[in-house]
Design a protein around this motif. Structure first.
Motif, short mmCIF file in Angstrom:
data_model
loop_
_atom_site.label_atom_id
_atom_site.label_comp_id
_atom_site.label_asym_id
_atom_site.label_seq_id
_atom_site.Cartn_x
_atom_site.Cartn_y
_atom_site.Cartn_z
N ILE A 1 -4.46 9.08 4.52
CA ILE A 1 -4.19 9.35 3.00
C ILE A 1 -5.82 9.20 2.22
O ILE A 1 -6.00 9.80 1.29
N LYS A 2 -6.42 8.07 2.85
CA LYS A 2 -7.84 7.93 2.22
C LYS A 2 -8.81 9.21 2.31
O LYS A 2 -9.38 9.70 1.45
N SER B 1 -5.12 8.66 -2.30
CA SER B 1 -4.77 7.40 -2.65
C SER B 1 -5.12 7.21 -4.10
O SER B 1 -5.89 7.71 -4.68
N LYS C 1 7.40 9.24 2.19
CA LYS C 1 6.88 7.92 1.73
C LYS C 1 8.14 7.06 1.94
O LYS C 1 8.04 5.72 2.29
N GLN D 1 1.39 4.57 -3.29
CA GLN D 1 0.74 5.85 -2.99
C GLN D 1 1.82 7.05 -3.28
O GLN D 1 2.90 6.86 -3.80
N LYS D 2 1.17 8.30 -3.80
CA LYS D 2 1.90 9.27 -4.40
C LYS D 2 2.74 9.88 -3.04
O LYS D 2 2.32 10.01 -1.89
N HIS E 1 0.66 -1.12 0.00
CA HIS E 1 -0.01 0.04 -0.06
C HIS E 1 0.85 1.31 -0.16
O HIS E 1 0.53 2.25 -0.73
N CYS E 2 1.93 1.29 0.90
CA CYS E 2 2.62 2.37 0.94
C CYS E 2 3.65 2.67 -0.30
O CYS E 2 3.68 3.73 -0.90
N ARG F 1 -2.67 5.33 6.37
CA ARG F 1 -3.44 4.91 5.39
C ARG F 1 -4.93 5.70 5.48
O ARG F 1 -5.44 6.09 4.35
#
Length: 105
Positions: free
Chosen positions: A97-98, A103, A52, A39-40, A35-36, A94
């Motif tokens: 970010i969502k 995301s 990140k 991501q942007k 997931h990481c 997470r």
């Protein structure tokens, strides 16, 4: 002799539970790493957390620790550290970010 069988059974159960925790830690860390990785980088600074690259490094180290040491009863602390790192990422970063819509998926 029955006492020896009971003790051996208890150690066998402890080993199985330790392996389950180790494999669970590795799976949780792998999910967090994936997931990481997708991501942007801007999403992490928008949430106000570590970058990140830093999160990816923490999660990769936790994955390696869980894979190498997570299945051993004496070294199960490493699996617990891996679980803690992955859960902090998944439950805090997470979701942040969502929430901001950063995301990728």
């Amino acid at each position: 002799m029955p006492e020896f069988a009971a003790v051996a059974f208890a150690f066998e159960i402890r080993g199985v539970i330790s392996q389950i925790i180790g494999y669970g830690a590795a799976l949780l860390s792998l999910i967090a790493c994936i997931h990481c990785a997708v991501q942007k980088p801007e999403a992490f600074s928008a949430v106000g957390t570590l970058s990140k690259g830093t999160w990816l490094g923490i999660l990769v180290v936790s994955l390696v620790l869980a894979l190498l040491f997570g299945g051993y009863a004496q070294l199960n602390l490493f699996a617990l550290i891996a679980i803690a790192a992955a859960l902090v990422y998944l439950l805090d970063v997470r979701n942040g970010i969502k929430d901001i819509g950063g995301s990728v998926y």
